[in-house]
Design an enzyme around this catalytic site. Structure first.
Site, PDB file in Angstrom:
ATOM      1  CB  THR A 120      39.471  36.475  41.150  1.00 36.51           C
ATOM      2  OG1 THR A 120      39.955  35.063  41.627  1.00 36.51           O
ATOM      3  CG2 THR A 120      39.416  37.362  42.282  1.00 36.51           C
ATOM      4  NE  ARG A 180      48.522  36.492  40.503  1.00 33.91           N
ATOM      5  CZ  ARG A 180      47.559  35.327  40.383  1.00 33.91           C
ATOM      6  NH1 ARG A 180      47.922  34.100  40.395  1.00 33.91           N
ATOM      7  NH2 ARG A 180      46.295  35.395  40.636  1.00 33.91           N
ATOM      8  NE  ARG A 191      47.555  33.233  37.512  1.00 33.42           N
ATOM      9  CZ  ARG A 191      48.933  33.631  37.467  1.00 33.42           C
ATOM     10  NH1 ARG A 191      49.264  34.898  37.193  1.00 33.42           N
ATOM     11  NH2 ARG A 191      49.826  32.828  37.882  1.00 33.42           N
ATOM     12  CB  CYS A 242      38.335  32.696  44.339  1.00 41.63           C
ATOM     13  SG  CYS A 242      38.918  34.201  44.393  1.00 41.63           S
ATOM     14  CD  GLU A 289      46.721  34.969  44.284  1.00 40.55           C
ATOM     15  OE1 GLU A 289      46.461  33.862  44.453  1.00 40.55           O
ATOM     16  OE2 GLU A 289      45.636  35.992  44.049  1.00 40.55           O
TER      17      GLU A 289
HETATM   18  P1  ADP Z   1      47.619  30.194  39.780  1.00 39.10           P
HETATM   19  O1  ADP Z   1      46.691  31.328  39.564  1.00 39.10           O
HETATM   20  O2  ADP Z   1      47.396  29.106  38.716  1.00 39.10           O
HETATM   21  O3  ADP Z   1      47.080  29.474  41.000  1.00 39.10           O
HETATM   22  P2  ADP Z   1      49.996  30.808  41.192  1.00 39.10           P
HETATM   23  O4  ADP Z   1      49.963  32.474  40.938  1.00 39.10           O
HETATM   24  O5  ADP Z   1      49.591  30.346  42.493  1.00 39.10           O
HETATM   25  O6  ADP Z   1      49.088  30.413  39.747  1.00 39.10           O
HETATM   26  O7  ADP Z   1      51.314  30.214  40.470  1.00 39.10           O
HETATM   27  C1  ADP Z   1      51.333  28.871  40.534  1.00 39.10           C
HETATM   28  C2  ADP Z   1      52.656  28.677  40.174  1.00 39.10           C
HETATM   29  O8  ADP Z   1      52.803  28.798  38.681  1.00 39.10           O
HETATM   30  C3  ADP Z   1      53.750  29.433  40.831  1.00 39.10           C
HETATM   31  O9  ADP Z   1      54.891  28.414  40.938  1.00 39.10           O
HETATM   32  C4  ADP Z   1      54.110  30.455  39.641  1.00 39.10           C
HETATM   33  O10 ADP Z   1      55.432  30.741  39.651  1.00 39.10           O
HETATM   34  C5  ADP Z   1      54.084  29.371  38.343  1.00 39.10           C
HETATM   35  N1  ADP Z   1      53.888  30.385  37.153  1.00 39.10           N
HETATM   36  C6  ADP Z   1      53.006  31.354  36.962  1.00 39.10           C
HETATM   37  N2  ADP Z   1      53.049  31.831  35.824  1.00 39.10           N
HETATM   38  C7  ADP Z   1      54.182  31.184  35.224  1.00 39.10           C
HETATM   39  C8  ADP Z   1      54.908  31.486  33.924  1.00 39.10           C
HETATM   40  N3  ADP Z   1      54.644  32.127  32.996  1.00 39.10           N
HETATM   41  N4  ADP Z   1      55.976  30.564  33.678  1.00 39.10           N
HETATM   42  C9  ADP Z   1      56.295  29.820  34.847  1.00 39.10           C
HETATM   43  N5  ADP Z   1      55.890  29.377  35.889  1.00 39.10           N
HETATM   44  C10 ADP Z   1      54.731  30.388  36.297  1.00 39.10           C
HETATM   45  N1  ARG Z   2      41.415  35.460  48.954  1.00 42.80           N
HETATM   46  C1  ARG Z   2      42.556  36.080  48.555  1.00 42.80           C
HETATM   47  C2  ARG Z   2      42.408  37.492  48.732  1.00 42.80           C
HETATM   48  O1  ARG Z   2      41.145  37.983  48.727  1.00 42.80           O
HETATM   49  C3  ARG Z   2      43.034  35.636  47.238  1.00 42.80           C
HETATM   50  C4  ARG Z   2      41.875  36.347  45.939  1.00 42.80           C
HETATM   51  C5  ARG Z   2      42.432  35.791  44.792  1.00 42.80           C
HETATM   52  N2  ARG Z   2      43.362  34.822  44.267  1.00 42.80           N
HETATM   53  C6  ARG Z   2      42.979  33.545  44.387  1.00 42.80           C
HETATM   54  N3  ARG Z   2      43.960  32.703  44.195  1.00 42.80           N
HETATM   55  N4  ARG Z   2      41.620  33.172  44.257  1.00 42.80           N
HETATM   56  O2  ARG Z   2      43.337  38.274  48.635  1.00 42.80           O
END
Ligand code: ADP
Ligand code: ARG
Length: 370
Positions: A280, A316, A287, A278, A321
């Site tokens: 992003t 988030r 991140r 992606c 996400e």
């Molecule tokens: P990524 O951008 O790494 O794919 P996601 O938003 O998909 O992250 O989150 C992946 C997992 O990591 C989720 O279970 C989320 O709750 C967890 N997570 C994200 N930030 C934290 C944090 N600061 N502490 C604990 N768990 C976290």
């Molecule tokens: N494809 C999704 C959107 O456009 C997610 C974009 C960013 N997040 C990601 N996990 N790549 O809303």
């Protein structure tokens, strides 16, 4: 993970997705669709790119399918290989420019020097846990959107070999998703260690093909260092622990980054940095997030979002996400991933969280006084 043998994955892929290489007409976007895809797929860009494919045979139809099927996407595109970024530059450059503020002539920066992290400690009363990850994909392979089952298994095998070289704090075990019982999987997801299953955006991009084959997670003994294998990106390298000690979390990840870079050849170029599926996640792929307790500030979404925007951070929910908050806890992370070094991006997150906590404390005082 040494993919120095060019036989692996370098050959042209059979078309594994169902998308046709050429679309009959430009897809329609519903009123209210706010994706960057809908904004930048103009008639001109569509005419220019329709029928074009990257070196791995990934077409415009495939690139945009997720955003066409999921009209509530914020971005709407997923690359098929490192080459997608040049093949589809007339569309992707504009998306990258708007999302990260990064220009086509800019050069990627990297800096993992922990000694430059000058964070004062954040209050553990508000900071539940800290997590920092970076995304990587192997050079010479297509990305997960276009990878074959066999190639995905090769990526997993290379990863497993590399994991055996970890030492000290990074020592741990690889768990294949295909061999994992449902209860363990559920628990690892709930504890925030493991990726979720069935994401509709990934599904429409072909990223869930052959699930759960070739997917898995490496977990160190103290559950502070993890690597996701073959989810949205081939690797998500993660450092996490309870509380708000950002420096400790970043230090562990920085150390892992040095070790991993010695054993793997990742898709990378001087302009885009690390290549991700992606747009992003290009560049640092980093991140950095804290789960922060903000029950009062989050009642005033306008102020909350203003602080987020000012500090270039994203809000988030607690399960990642597209999830909701629970108990006033939010995941606050840097939005940009390129144009700034890892150290600078972690500072984005720190500044955002710090200001949010200050505001929360102010609101607590008012609540007591009134
Ligand atoms: P990524 O951008 O790494 O794919 P996601 O938003 O998909 O992250 O989150 C992946 C997992 O990591 C989720 O279970 C989320 O709750 C967890 N997570 C994200 N930030 C934290 C944090 N600061 N502490 C604990 N768990 C976290
Ligand atoms: N494809 C999704 C959107 O456009 C997610 C974009 C960013 N997040 C990601 N996990 N790549 O809303």
């Amino acid at each position: 993970m040494g993919c120095n043998n060019s036989r692996q994955g370098e050959t042209h892929n059979p078309n594994t997705n169902t998308q046709k290489p050429r679309l009959q007409k430009k897809p329609e976007f519903q009123n209210g669709c706010k994706s960057l895809l809908s904004k930048y797929l103009t008639d001109d860009v569509f005419q220019q790119l329709n029928g074009v494919s990257d070196k791995f045979g990934y077409s415009l139809a495939e690139l945009i399918n997720s955003g066409v099927v999921n009209q509530n996407s914020s971005i709407g595109v997923y690359a098929g290989s490192p080459d997608s970024y040049s093949t589809f530059a007339p569309l992707l450059n504009q998306i990258i420019q708007e999302y990260h503020g990064y220009d086509p002539a800019d050069l990627h920066k990297s800096d993992w020097d922990v000694s430059k992290c000058n964070f004062e400690p954040l209050d553990d009363k508000y900071c539940m846990s800290t997590r920092i990850r970076f995304a990587r994909n192997l050079a010479d392979f297509p990305l997960g959107t276009k990878i074959t089952k066999e190639q995905r298994r090769q990526v997993e095998s290379l990863a497993k070999e590399a994991f055996q070289k970890f030492e000290g704090e990074l020592l741990g075990t690889y768990h294949s998703l295909a061999n994992m019982d449902k209860q363990t999987q559920k628990q690892l997801i709930e504890e925030h260690y493991l990726f979720k299953e069935g994401d509709k955006y990934l599904e429409a991009a072909g990223l869930n093909r052959d699930w759960p084959d070739g997917r898995g997670i490496f977990i160190n003994h103290s559950k502070t260092f993890l690597i996701w294998v073959n989810e949205e990106d081939q690797f998500r390298v993660i450092s996490m622990q309870k509380g708000g000690d950002i420096k400790a979390v970043f230090g562990r990840l920085s150390n892992a980054h040095t070790i991993i870079n010695k054993v793997a050849k990742f898709a990378y170029n001087d302009h885009l940095g690390a290549i991700s599926t992606c747009p992003t996640n290009i560049g640092t792929g980093l991140r950095a997030s804290i789960h922060v307790k903000l029950p009062l500030l989050s009642k005033d979404m306008e102020t909350f979002e203003k602080i987020a925007e000012k500090n270039h951070v994203q809000i988030r929910g607690i399960h990642g996400e597209h999830s909701e908050s629970e108990g006033g806890i939010f995941d606050i992370s840097n939005k940009r991933r390129i144009g700034f070094s890892e150290v600078e991006l972690v500072h984005d997150m720190f500044n955002g969280v710090k200001e949010m906590i200050e505001k929360e404390k102010e609101l607590e005082k008012h609540a007591i006084q009134s």
